[in-house]
Motif scaffolding. Structure first.
Motif, PDB file in Angstrom:
ATOM      1  N   ILE A   8       0.703  -1.114   0.188  1.00 32.79           N
ATOM      2  CA  ILE A   8       0.021   0.006  -0.067  1.00 32.79           C
ATOM      3  C   ILE A   8       0.942   1.100  -0.019  1.00 32.79           C
ATOM      4  O   ILE A   8       1.602   1.391   0.860  1.00 32.79           O
ATOM      5  CB  ILE A   8      -0.977  -0.038   1.200  1.00 32.79           C
ATOM      6  N   VAL A   9       0.825   1.891  -1.083  1.00 31.16           N
ATOM      7  CA  VAL A   9       1.736   3.256  -1.488  1.00 31.16           C
ATOM      8  C   VAL A   9       0.913   4.391  -1.435  1.00 31.16           C
ATOM      9  O   VAL A   9       1.363   5.496  -0.969  1.00 31.16           O
ATOM     10  CB  VAL A   9       2.558   2.915  -2.622  1.00 31.16           C
ATOM     11  N   THR A  10      -0.244   4.302  -1.763  1.00 34.54           N
ATOM     12  CA  THR A  10      -1.181   5.495  -2.126  1.00 34.54           C
ATOM     13  C   THR A  10      -2.449   5.232  -1.400  1.00 34.54           C
ATOM     14  O   THR A  10      -2.937   4.094  -1.242  1.00 34.54           O
ATOM     15  CB  THR A  10      -1.379   5.821  -3.560  1.00 34.54           C
ATOM     16  N   VAL A  11      -3.242   6.441  -1.177  1.00 34.14           N
ATOM     17  CA  VAL A  11      -4.749   6.274  -0.689  1.00 34.14           C
ATOM     18  C   VAL A  11      -5.555   5.253  -1.683  1.00 34.14           C
ATOM     19  O   VAL A  11      -6.253   4.498  -1.060  1.00 34.14           O
ATOM     20  CB  VAL A  11      -5.210   7.688  -0.751  1.00 34.14           C
ATOM     21  N   GLU A  12      -5.185   5.347  -2.942  1.00 30.52           N
ATOM     22  CA  GLU A  12      -6.196   4.419  -3.758  1.00 30.52           C
ATOM     23  C   GLU A  12      -5.553   2.987  -3.464  1.00 30.52           C
ATOM     24  O   GLU A  12      -6.542   2.109  -3.564  1.00 30.52           O
ATOM     25  CB  GLU A  12      -5.900   4.761  -5.441  1.00 30.52           C
ATOM     26  N   ASP A  13      -4.428   2.701  -3.423  1.00 31.88           N
ATOM     27  CA  ASP A  13      -4.033   1.237  -3.032  1.00 31.88           C
ATOM     28  C   ASP A  13      -4.656   0.972  -1.641  1.00 31.88           C
ATOM     29  O   ASP A  13      -5.113  -0.326  -1.660  1.00 31.88           O
ATOM     30  CB  ASP A  13      -2.558   1.145  -2.880  1.00 31.88           C
ATOM     31  N   LEU A  14      -4.688   1.762  -0.647  1.00 40.25           N
ATOM     32  CA  LEU A  14      -5.603   1.389   0.554  1.00 40.25           C
ATOM     33  C   LEU A  14      -6.836   0.978   0.181  1.00 40.25           C
ATOM     34  O   LEU A  14      -7.681   0.154   0.668  1.00 40.25           O
ATOM     35  CB  LEU A  14      -5.181   2.676   1.428  1.00 40.25           C
ATOM     36  N   LEU A  15      -7.680   1.882  -0.733  1.00 39.65           N
ATOM     37  CA  LEU A  15      -8.973   1.880  -0.966  1.00 39.65           C
ATOM     38  C   LEU A  15      -9.214   0.465  -1.692  1.00 39.65           C
ATOM     39  O   LEU A  15     -10.086  -0.288  -1.158  1.00 39.65           O
ATOM     40  CB  LEU A  15      -9.427   2.933  -1.841  1.00 39.65           C
ATOM     41  N   GLU A  16      -8.209   0.231  -2.623  1.00 39.78           N
ATOM     42  CA  GLU A  16      -8.405  -1.062  -3.047  1.00 39.78           C
ATOM     43  C   GLU A  16      -8.325  -2.224  -2.196  1.00 39.78           C
ATOM     44  O   GLU A  16      -9.136  -3.302  -2.532  1.00 39.78           O
ATOM     45  CB  GLU A  16      -7.368  -1.275  -4.314  1.00 39.78           C
ATOM     46  N   CYS A  17      -7.406  -2.225  -1.524  1.00 38.06           N
ATOM     47  CA  CYS A  17      -7.449  -3.221  -0.393  1.00 38.06           C
ATOM     48  C   CYS A  17      -8.537  -3.500   0.457  1.00 38.06           C
ATOM     49  O   CYS A  17      -9.030  -4.668   0.622  1.00 38.06           O
ATOM     50  CB  CYS A  17      -5.999  -2.946   0.535  1.00 38.06           C
ATOM     51  N   VAL A  18      -8.859  -2.406   1.001  1.00 39.82           N
ATOM     52  CA  VAL A  18     -10.314  -2.399   1.822  1.00 39.82           C
ATOM     53  C   VAL A  18     -11.463  -2.793   0.931  1.00 39.82           C
ATOM     54  O   VAL A  18     -12.174  -3.854   1.577  1.00 39.82           O
ATOM     55  CB  VAL A  18     -10.482  -0.994   2.319  1.00 39.82           C
ATOM     56  N   ALA A  19     -11.637  -2.280  -0.222  1.00 37.91           N
ATOM     57  CA  ALA A  19     -13.063  -2.953  -1.080  1.00 37.91           C
ATOM     58  C   ALA A  19     -12.658  -4.223  -1.285  1.00 37.91           C
ATOM     59  O   ALA A  19     -13.874  -5.017  -1.125  1.00 37.91           O
ATOM     60  CB  ALA A  19     -12.752  -2.084  -2.400  1.00 37.91           C
ATOM     61  N   GLN A  20     -11.584  -4.674  -1.569  1.00 37.59           N
ATOM     62  CA  GLN A  20     -11.623  -6.072  -1.715  1.00 37.59           C
ATOM     63  C   GLN A  20     -11.694  -7.149  -0.498  1.00 37.59           C
ATOM     64  O   GLN A  20     -12.307  -8.133  -0.617  1.00 37.59           O
ATOM     65  CB  GLN A  20      -9.871  -6.460  -2.227  1.00 37.59           C
ATOM     66  N   LYS A  21     -11.178  -6.458   0.607  1.00 34.98           N
ATOM     67  CA  LYS A  21     -11.656  -7.361   1.925  1.00 34.98           C
ATOM     68  C   LYS A  21     -12.973  -7.432   2.113  1.00 34.98           C
ATOM     69  O   LYS A  21     -13.826  -8.360   2.472  1.00 34.98           O
ATOM     70  CB  LYS A  21     -10.807  -6.503   3.214  1.00 34.98           C
ATOM     71  N   LEU A  22     -13.751  -6.202   1.825  1.00 27.66           N
ATOM     72  CA  LEU A  22     -14.983  -6.154   2.293  1.00 27.66           C
ATOM     73  C   LEU A  22     -15.836  -6.949   1.133  1.00 27.66           C
ATOM     74  O   LEU A  22     -16.942  -7.543   1.459  1.00 27.66           O
ATOM     75  CB  LEU A  22     -15.578  -4.771   2.128  1.00 27.66           C
ATOM     76  N   THR A  23     -15.409  -6.938  -0.328  1.00 30.74           N
ATOM     77  CA  THR A  23     -16.067  -7.805  -1.033  1.00 30.74           C
ATOM     78  C   THR A  23     -15.948  -9.378  -0.813  1.00 30.74           C
ATOM     79  O   THR A  23     -16.930 -10.113  -0.818  1.00 30.74           O
ATOM     80  CB  THR A  23     -15.607  -7.536  -2.496  1.00 30.74           C
ATOM     81  N   GLU A  24     -14.768  -9.632  -0.238  1.00 32.96           N
ATOM     82  CA  GLU A  24     -14.469 -10.960   0.043  1.00 32.96           C
ATOM     83  C   GLU A  24     -15.426 -11.450   1.103  1.00 32.96           C
ATOM     84  O   GLU A  24     -15.865 -12.790   1.235  1.00 32.96           O
ATOM     85  CB  GLU A  24     -13.098 -11.422   0.250  1.00 32.96           C
ATOM     86  N   ASN A  25     -15.738 -10.764   2.148  1.00 30.59           N
ATOM     87  CA  ASN A  25     -16.260 -10.873   3.134  1.00 30.59           C
ATOM     88  C   ASN A  25     -17.933 -10.523   3.012  1.00 30.59           C
ATOM     89  O   ASN A  25     -18.890 -10.550   3.764  1.00 30.59           O
ATOM     90  CB  ASN A  25     -16.011 -10.074   4.512  1.00 30.59           C
ATOM     91  N   SER A  26     -18.378 -10.369   1.746  1.00 29.97           N
ATOM     92  CA  SER A  26     -19.758  -9.825   1.299  1.00 29.97           C
ATOM     93  C   SER A  26     -20.346  -8.814   2.175  1.00 29.97           C
ATOM     94  O   SER A  26     -21.488  -8.776   2.695  1.00 29.97           O
ATOM     95  CB  SER A  26     -20.719 -11.056   1.387  1.00 29.97           C
ATOM     96  N   ARG A  27     -19.346  -7.817   2.586  1.00 31.78           N
ATOM     97  CA  ARG A  27     -19.695  -6.606   3.427  1.00 31.78           C
ATOM     98  C   ARG A  27     -19.494  -5.215   2.542  1.00 31.78           C
ATOM     99  O   ARG A  27     -19.505  -4.219   3.485  1.00 31.78           O
ATOM    100  CB  ARG A  27     -19.196  -6.725   4.809  1.00 31.78           C
ATOM    101  N   MET A  28     -19.332  -5.354   1.342  1.00 32.16           N
ATOM    102  CA  MET A  28     -19.387  -4.253   0.559  1.00 32.16           C
ATOM    103  C   MET A  28     -20.669  -3.568   0.607  1.00 32.16           C
ATOM    104  O   MET A  28     -21.334  -3.752  -0.627  1.00 32.16           O
ATOM    105  CB  MET A  28     -18.515  -4.316  -0.666  1.00 32.16           C
ATOM    106  N   ASN A  29     -21.038  -2.812   1.549  1.00 29.41           N
ATOM    107  CA  ASN A  29     -22.502  -2.336   1.469  1.00 29.41           C
ATOM    108  C   ASN A  29     -22.778  -0.632   1.001  1.00 29.41           C
ATOM    109  O   ASN A  29     -23.558  -0.094   1.467  1.00 29.41           O
ATOM    110  CB  ASN A  29     -23.299  -2.428   2.862  1.00 29.41           C
TER     111      ASN A  29
END
Length: 87
Positions: free
Chosen positions: A28-49
């Protein structure tokens, strides 16, 4: 990864109830990298609401609080070390 970024990652993990592995955090280098990581985690857990824009706003709020930087100075392309001076 310095103390500032470790604390920020911990705040993100707590806010979104996710776990970011050290090997993932190192990429994670940029804010966008962090966004991608968090979005992926939430999607994997079916919690991207929320949409990506709302998620980005939440992440920027947390980064702002952790780094003491005004929200308007934080962009998706902002690098944590180079632009936001987080170590």
């Amino acid at each position: 990864m310095g103390l500032d970024t470790v604390e920020m990652i911990m705040a993100i993990e707590k806010e979104f109830d996710i776990q970011i592995q050290d090997s993932e955090a190192e990429k994670i280098v940029t804010v966008e990298d962090l966004l991608e990581c968090v979005a992926q985690k939430l999607t994997e857990n079916s919690r991207m609401n929320v949409g990506r824009e709302a998620l980005l706003k939440q992440i920027i709020q947390i980064v702002s609080e952790q780094a003491g930087i005004p929200k308007e100075d934080i962009k998706p392309t902002s690098a944590f070390v180079d632009d936001l001076r987080m170590d």
